[in-house]
Write a protein that holds these residues in place. Structure first.
Motif, mmCIF file in Angstrom:
data_model
loop_
_atom_site.group_PDB
_atom_site.id
_atom_site.type_symbol
_atom_site.label_atom_id
_atom_site.label_comp_id
_atom_site.label_asym_id
_atom_site.label_seq_id
_atom_site.Cartn_x
_atom_site.Cartn_y
_atom_site.Cartn_z
ATOM 1 N N THR A 67 -66.876 -20.142 37.327
ATOM 2 C CA THR A 67 -67.311 -18.988 38.535
ATOM 3 C C THR A 67 -67.731 -17.725 37.971
ATOM 4 O O THR A 67 -68.037 -16.753 38.611
ATOM 5 N N ARG B 160 -59.923 -21.860 45.338
ATOM 6 C CA ARG B 160 -60.722 -23.230 45.459
ATOM 7 C C ARG B 160 -62.066 -22.927 46.044
ATOM 8 O O ARG B 160 -63.022 -23.426 45.646
ATOM 9 N N GLU C 239 -66.806 -29.033 43.391
ATOM 10 C CA GLU C 239 -66.215 -27.856 42.749
ATOM 11 C C GLU C 239 -66.676 -27.650 41.325
ATOM 12 O O GLU C 239 -66.940 -28.574 40.774
ATOM 13 N N SER C 240 -66.791 -26.516 40.969
ATOM 14 C CA SER C 240 -67.035 -26.016 39.542
ATOM 15 C C SER C 240 -66.158 -24.925 38.906
ATOM 16 O O SER C 240 -65.921 -24.003 39.856
ATOM 17 N N ALA C 241 -65.786 -25.021 37.783
ATOM 18 C CA ALA C 241 -64.844 -23.974 37.156
ATOM 19 C C ALA C 241 -65.812 -22.824 36.731
ATOM 20 O O ALA C 241 -65.119 -21.805 36.322
ATOM 21 N N ARG D 23 -64.364 -21.762 43.480
ATOM 22 C CA ARG D 23 -64.948 -22.829 42.711
ATOM 23 C C ARG D 23 -66.140 -23.731 43.532
ATOM 24 O O ARG D 23 -67.010 -24.287 43.082
#
Length: 508
Positions: free
Chosen positions: A143, A39, A139-141, A42
């Protein structure tokens, strides 16, 4: 566990203990060590998309929440410079912190506990970019686009704030290494994580330097931590019972608050049955509190000694003797050296002087070079400003502050001695002793106390009690003030400057 920085510590613990719990909160949220690592990456991606990257100076003023811990790790992953600010600070103190750290971005909780932090941050002359972090962190996927994780570095990665003589905070610069040295010493000496059922807790502001040191300790020891957003003795105790917390702390004010809550219960009905260890520092702890914790909470109080500039100077071990735990602040942690000095002279064991520190856990200096120059001796030792002595057993006993010494008719009086005796009075809950200007004496001794109940002692009763305790007449208080609560700064430390301003202004 070998690690070279905060993010490296997060990564390594995820590899070692991925499925084990790391964090719990009051909202029944939880994260495993592996889940936290995933997490946090993300969150780092989301912050990177907002323009935060290596070297970005980020101030944050956030509550003790899961989202805050994720943001801390995410900023470390990005190689940003973090400047945490305790949420109790308002325009004057927070503005000074933003200026001292040259913060480009300010992360705030929006409106929290009825105060609009975003509006305050937008009003600062430095005009930092303001981002709101709520109960859930962004959060952002994506990465894959993150910059490379930072490697080992002695550069400043953290700026923590401590009160200066003007009342405005001073920025103390830390590298990951100095904080890790403090956390390692704390972990080893405290034994945290050595028991399979260890459950820690953080009921104090995570923006305090104790926040990052405790998180590093949990990662080093591999034990879970319960986060408490706002400490309330009754409500917090219920959270502790639910999660079977075994250790808690913060500072003396937290110990005494738990004791007060325990005293509301029938004899034998323990407030937190699982609790076995209290740890903390930042303020003196009278021996009477150690004995009360052992007798009433059925726990061991092992009080430590540290400050923003050196988060862990000395740490007490639960295995120390009762006398050592009650009367001292523990022993210097591995990697730290402690000496007692009077001017240029280094003093032998037993002699009172200024406590000075050198070693791996010492900060890198203040944001103001002039303050840094004043803080260190010519041979590189940090001047703590504390009075104390080394004992033959290697333990350190802090007896007061250089600036707190009261000079009455030429006689030097250490407030800690009086405060320690005063809290033994059956009517007194807490005590602070200050010197007030006096035309005849230079300074007069003023005792400021809070009460345990409805009984209001008189000055004559207080001085009589102190005489019976063996205090010399020259040290007896000449003024008694009873207040509802003592003013606080930082991690529950009594603000004596605020008391001096109040009672000097009263012209009493």
């Amino acid at each position: 566990m070998a690690a070279e920085g905060f993010w490296d510590l997060v990564r390594r613990r995820a590899e070692l203990s991925g499925t084990r719990p790391m964090l719990f909160d009051e909202r029944d949220g939880s994260l495993t060590f592996a889940g936290f690592h995933e997490r946090a990456e993300r969150v780092a991606a989301a912050l990177f998309a907002q323009g935060i990257g290596p070297g970005t100076r980020v101030g944050w003023q956030l509550p003790t929440r899961l989202s805050t811990v994720l943001v801390m790790a995410a900023l470390a992953r990005l190689g940003a410079v973090q400047a945490p600010v305790i949420p109790m600070y308002r325009e004057r103190e927070t503005g000074s912190a933003v200026a001292a750290s040259a913060a480009e971005v300010m992360l705030v909780p929006g409106t929290w506990h009825g105060f609009d932090y975003a509006a305050m941050a937008r009003g600062f002359p430095q005009r930092p970019r303001v981002l709101t972090i709520g109960v859930d962190a962004p959060e952002s996927a994506d990465t894959a686009g993150l910059p490379a994780a930072p490697g080992p570095s002695g550069d400043t990665r953290w700026i923590y704030f401590t009160s200066g003589s003007s009342g405005l905070p001073k920025g103390a610069r830390h590298a990951d290494g100095s904080l890790l040295a403090a956390a390692r010493g704390f972990t080893v000496r405290s034994g945290l994580g050595s028991q399979p059922d260890d459950v820690g807790s953080m009921p104090y502001p995570i923006a305090h330097i104790g926040g990052i040191v405790y998180l590093m300790t949990a990662l080093l020891g591999g034990f879970p931590v319960v986060l408490v957003e706002a400490f309330d003795p009754a409500g917090t105790a219920e959270v502790f019972r639910r999660h079977r917390v075994t250790t808690t702390g913060g500072s003396t004010v937290f110990y005494t608050a738990l004791l007060a809550e325990q005293r509301k219960r029938p004899p034998g009905d323990l407030l937190v049955p699982s609790l076995r260890l209290l740890k903390g520092g930042g303020a003196p702890c009278p021996p009477s509190v150690f004995h009360a914790v052992r007798a009433e909470l059925r726990a061991t109080l092992a009080h430590d000694y540290g400050m923003t500039e050196v988060p862990m100077i000395c740490v007490a071990s639960p295995q120390d003797s009762a006398e050592q735990l009650a009367e001292t602040e523990g022993r210097p942690i591995p990697g730290n050296q402690v000496r007692i000095a009077d001017g240029e002279d280094v003093l032998p064991p037993g002699a009172d002087g200024e406590v000075q520190v050198k070693g791996a856990a010492v900060f890198r200096g203040y944001t103001d070079p002039a303050q840094t120059a004043e803080a260190f001796t010519a041979d590189g030792w940090f001047r703590t400003g504390d009075l104390g002595h080394l004992r033959p057993d290697g333990h350190v006993e802090v007896t007061g502050r250089l600036k707190d010494v009261i000079i009455r008719k030429g006689e030097k009086i250490g407030p800690v001695e009086l405060e320690t005796l005063l809290v033994g009075h059956p009517a007194v809950a807490e005590a602070a002793v200050i010197g007030l200007p006096d035309a005849d004496r230079g300074e007069r001794v003023c005792a400021v106390v809070t009460l345990r109940g409805d009984v209001r002692p008189t000055l004559a009763e207080i001085t009589g009690y102190l005489r019976e305790a063996g205090l010399m007449p020259q040290k007896l208080p000449e003024q008694l003030e009873i207040v509802d609560e003592l003013p606080r700064t930082g991690l529950g430390k009594t603000s004596k400057p605020a008391l001096r301003r109040r009672f000097a202004a009263d012209g009493v």
